[in-house]
Motif scaffolding. Structure first.
Motif, PDB file in Angstrom:
ATOM      1  N   TYR A  62       9.953  -5.363   4.290  1.00  0.00           N
ATOM      2  CA  TYR A  62      10.692  -4.932   3.113  1.00  0.00           C
ATOM      3  C   TYR A  62       9.742  -5.027   1.923  1.00  0.00           C
ATOM      4  O   TYR A  62       9.212  -6.108   1.628  1.00  0.00           O
ATOM      5  CB  TYR A  62      11.922  -5.818   2.907  1.00  0.00           C
ATOM      6  N   VAL A  63       9.514  -3.897   1.247  1.00  0.00           N
ATOM      7  CA  VAL A  63       8.578  -3.885   0.119  1.00  0.00           C
ATOM      8  C   VAL A  63       9.233  -4.535  -1.098  1.00  0.00           C
ATOM      9  O   VAL A  63      10.282  -4.095  -1.567  1.00  0.00           O
ATOM     10  CB  VAL A  63       8.122  -2.446  -0.231  1.00  0.00           C
ATOM     11  N   LEU A  64       8.583  -5.579  -1.603  1.00  0.00           N
ATOM     12  CA  LEU A  64       9.061  -6.282  -2.793  1.00  0.00           C
ATOM     13  C   LEU A  64       8.409  -5.755  -4.069  1.00  0.00           C
ATOM     14  O   LEU A  64       9.069  -5.603  -5.093  1.00  0.00           O
ATOM     15  CB  LEU A  64       8.770  -7.783  -2.673  1.00  0.00           C
ATOM     16  N   GLN A  65       7.091  -5.501  -4.004  1.00  0.00           N
ATOM     17  CA  GLN A  65       6.330  -5.076  -5.188  1.00  0.00           C
ATOM     18  C   GLN A  65       5.229  -4.126  -4.759  1.00  0.00           C
ATOM     19  O   GLN A  65       4.727  -4.206  -3.639  1.00  0.00           O
ATOM     20  CB  GLN A  65       5.642  -6.272  -5.864  1.00  0.00           C
ATOM     21  N   GLY A  66       4.797  -3.280  -5.682  1.00  0.00           N
ATOM     22  CA  GLY A  66       3.653  -2.413  -5.460  1.00  0.00           C
ATOM     23  C   GLY A  66       3.992  -1.159  -4.680  1.00  0.00           C
ATOM     24  O   GLY A  66       5.146  -0.890  -4.340  1.00  0.00           O
ATOM     25  N   ARG A  67       2.957  -0.387  -4.423  1.00  0.00           N
ATOM     26  CA  ARG A  67       3.094   0.862  -3.664  1.00  0.00           C
ATOM     27  C   ARG A  67       1.871   1.023  -2.786  1.00  0.00           C
ATOM     28  O   ARG A  67       0.779   0.580  -3.133  1.00  0.00           O
ATOM     29  CB  ARG A  67       3.193   2.065  -4.605  1.00  0.00           C
ATOM     30  N   GLY A  68       2.086   1.680  -1.665  1.00  0.00           N
ATOM     31  CA  GLY A  68       0.970   1.946  -0.770  1.00  0.00           C
ATOM     32  C   GLY A  68       1.389   2.913   0.311  1.00  0.00           C
ATOM     33  O   GLY A  68       2.530   3.385   0.348  1.00  0.00           O
ATOM     34  N   ARG A  69       0.459   3.200   1.175  1.00  0.00           N
ATOM     35  CA  ARG A  69       0.743   4.060   2.319  1.00  0.00           C
ATOM     36  C   ARG A  69       0.751   3.190   3.573  1.00  0.00           C
ATOM     37  O   ARG A  69      -0.149   2.381   3.770  1.00  0.00           O
ATOM     38  CB  ARG A  69      -0.309   5.156   2.444  1.00  0.00           C
ATOM     39  N   ILE A  70       1.780   3.391   4.392  1.00  0.00           N
ATOM     40  CA  ILE A  70       1.919   2.701   5.673  1.00  0.00           C
ATOM     41  C   ILE A  70       1.814   3.752   6.760  1.00  0.00           C
ATOM     42  O   ILE A  70       2.426   4.820   6.658  1.00  0.00           O
ATOM     43  CB  ILE A  70       3.281   1.977   5.780  1.00  0.00           C
ATOM     44  N   GLN A  71       1.051   3.425   7.784  1.00  0.00           N
ATOM     45  CA  GLN A  71       0.940   4.311   8.934  1.00  0.00           C
ATOM     46  C   GLN A  71       1.591   3.644  10.134  1.00  0.00           C
ATOM     47  O   GLN A  71       1.328   2.480  10.425  1.00  0.00           O
ATOM     48  CB  GLN A  71      -0.532   4.617   9.255  1.00  0.00           C
ATOM     49  N   ILE A  72       2.469   4.386  10.825  1.00  0.00           N
ATOM     50  CA  ILE A  72       3.055   3.963  12.092  1.00  0.00           C
ATOM     51  C   ILE A  72       2.735   5.077  13.077  1.00  0.00           C
ATOM     52  O   ILE A  72       3.178   6.216  12.876  1.00  0.00           O
ATOM     53  CB  ILE A  72       4.568   3.730  11.991  1.00  0.00           C
ATOM     54  N   GLU A  73       1.942   4.749  14.080  1.00  0.00           N
ATOM     55  CA  GLU A  73       1.407   5.728  15.012  1.00  0.00           C
ATOM     56  C   GLU A  73       0.715   6.833  14.209  1.00  0.00           C
ATOM     57  O   GLU A  73      -0.187   6.541  13.452  1.00  0.00           O
ATOM     58  CB  GLU A  73       2.487   6.221  15.967  1.00  0.00           C
ATOM     59  N   ASP A  74       1.134   8.088  14.304  1.00  0.00           N
ATOM     60  CA  ASP A  74       0.462   9.171  13.585  1.00  0.00           C
ATOM     61  C   ASP A  74       1.115   9.520  12.244  1.00  0.00           C
ATOM     62  O   ASP A  74       0.615  10.377  11.519  1.00  0.00           O
ATOM     63  CB  ASP A  74       0.413  10.432  14.454  1.00  0.00           C
ATOM     64  N   ALA A  75       2.221   8.872  11.914  1.00  0.00           N
ATOM     65  CA  ALA A  75       2.941   9.183  10.672  1.00  0.00           C
ATOM     66  C   ALA A  75       2.481   8.262   9.543  1.00  0.00           C
ATOM     67  O   ALA A  75       2.371   7.049   9.731  1.00  0.00           O
ATOM     68  CB  ALA A  75       4.442   9.029  10.887  1.00  0.00           C
ATOM     69  N   VAL A  76       2.230   8.845   8.368  1.00  0.00           N
ATOM     70  CA  VAL A  76       1.848   8.090   7.179  1.00  0.00           C
ATOM     71  C   VAL A  76       2.859   8.391   6.095  1.00  0.00           C
ATOM     72  O   VAL A  76       3.223   9.548   5.871  1.00  0.00           O
ATOM     73  CB  VAL A  76       0.425   8.473   6.700  1.00  0.00           C
ATOM     74  N   ARG A  77       3.315   7.325   5.410  1.00  0.00           N
ATOM     75  CA  ARG A  77       4.313   7.512   4.355  1.00  0.00           C
ATOM     76  C   ARG A  77       4.018   6.576   3.201  1.00  0.00           C
ATOM     77  O   ARG A  77       3.639   5.421   3.408  1.00  0.00           O
ATOM     78  CB  ARG A  77       5.705   7.219   4.917  1.00  0.00           C
ATOM     79  N   GLU A  78       4.231   7.078   1.984  1.00  0.00           N
ATOM     80  CA  GLU A  78       4.132   6.227   0.809  1.00  0.00           C
ATOM     81  C   GLU A  78       5.392   5.379   0.725  1.00  0.00           C
ATOM     82  O   GLU A  78       6.504   5.893   0.906  1.00  0.00           O
ATOM     83  CB  GLU A  78       3.982   7.070  -0.459  1.00  0.00           C
ATOM     84  N   VAL A  79       5.221   4.091   0.442  1.00  0.00           N
ATOM     85  CA  VAL A  79       6.356   3.173   0.324  1.00  0.00           C
ATOM     86  C   VAL A  79       6.243   2.382  -0.969  1.00  0.00           C
ATOM     87  O   VAL A  79       5.155   2.208  -1.517  1.00  0.00           O
ATOM     88  CB  VAL A  79       6.452   2.215   1.540  1.00  0.00           C
ATOM     89  N   GLY A  80       7.403   1.906  -1.432  1.00  0.00           N
ATOM     90  CA  GLY A  80       7.452   1.094  -2.636  1.00  0.00           C
ATOM     91  C   GLY A  80       8.646   0.176  -2.602  1.00  0.00           C
ATOM     92  O   GLY A  80       9.356   0.096  -1.591  1.00  0.00           O
ATOM     93  N   PRO A  81       8.904  -0.529  -3.707  1.00  0.00           N
ATOM     94  CA  PRO A  81       9.975  -1.509  -3.744  1.00  0.00           C
ATOM     95  C   PRO A  81      11.306  -0.951  -3.236  1.00  0.00           C
ATOM     96  O   PRO A  81      11.713   0.159  -3.594  1.00  0.00           O
ATOM     97  CB  PRO A  81      10.068  -1.886  -5.224  1.00  0.00           C
ATOM     98  N   GLY A  82      11.943  -1.713  -2.361  1.00  0.00           N
ATOM     99  CA  GLY A  82      13.225  -1.320  -1.797  1.00  0.00           C
ATOM    100  C   GLY A  82      13.122  -0.616  -0.462  1.00  0.00           C
ATOM    101  O   GLY A  82      14.120  -0.452   0.232  1.00  0.00           O
TER     102      GLY A  82
END
Length: 137
Positions: A62-82
């Motif tokens: 669960y993202v508490l702070q900040g932003r970044g990209r997470i990769q799961i297998e071949d999928a990449v997604r930007e994530v942030g708080p919440g």
């Protein structure tokens, strides 16, 4: 944080604030609980984490702070708080890019994830001691 014989209360924001601004490892965590059925941690990502997997547990982040990209297998997604990220045991994942610091998560591992349970797809990318260090709360 208040400890009782059968449970605990945690001030997540206050604990997250104790994670240092820099670290020699890719991540730094605070283990809140460490039971056989599940472990719960707060961790900060300091630099991109190469693709890796865990052999002991499913992981909920669960993202508490900040932003970044997470990769799961071949999928990449930007994530942030919440945002909540989930992946099963042995699923390859990583953090290819940090977009905003501090990048902090609440993690729940089921069952427990031992601290040394990190396996890099490319072993030259690191090991448990270069991946994460724990601190007391």
């Amino acid at each position: 944080m208040e400890r009782m014989s059968q449970g605990q209360f945690f001030d997540i924001a206050a604990l997250a604030a104790t994670l240092p601004a820099t670290a020699e490892t890719m991540l730094r965590d605070i283990r809140l609980t460490d039971e056989a059925a599940a472990s719960c941690r707060i961790f900060r990502v300091y630099r991109p984490a190469p693709l890796h997997f865990h052999t002991a547990c499913d992981e909920y982040l669960y993202v508490l702070q900040g932003r970044g990209r997470i990769q799961i297998e071949d999928a990449v997604r930007e994530v942030g708080p919440g945002d909540l990220i989930h992946f099963k045991v042995r699923v390859v994942h990583g953090t290819p890019e940090i977009l905003e610091h501090p990048f902090v998560f609440l993690a729940i591992d089921t069952p427990r994830r031992p601290p040394d349970d990190v396996h890099f797809v490319n072993p030259a990318d690191g090991n448990a001691s270069t991946f994460i260090a724990s601190q007391e709360y």
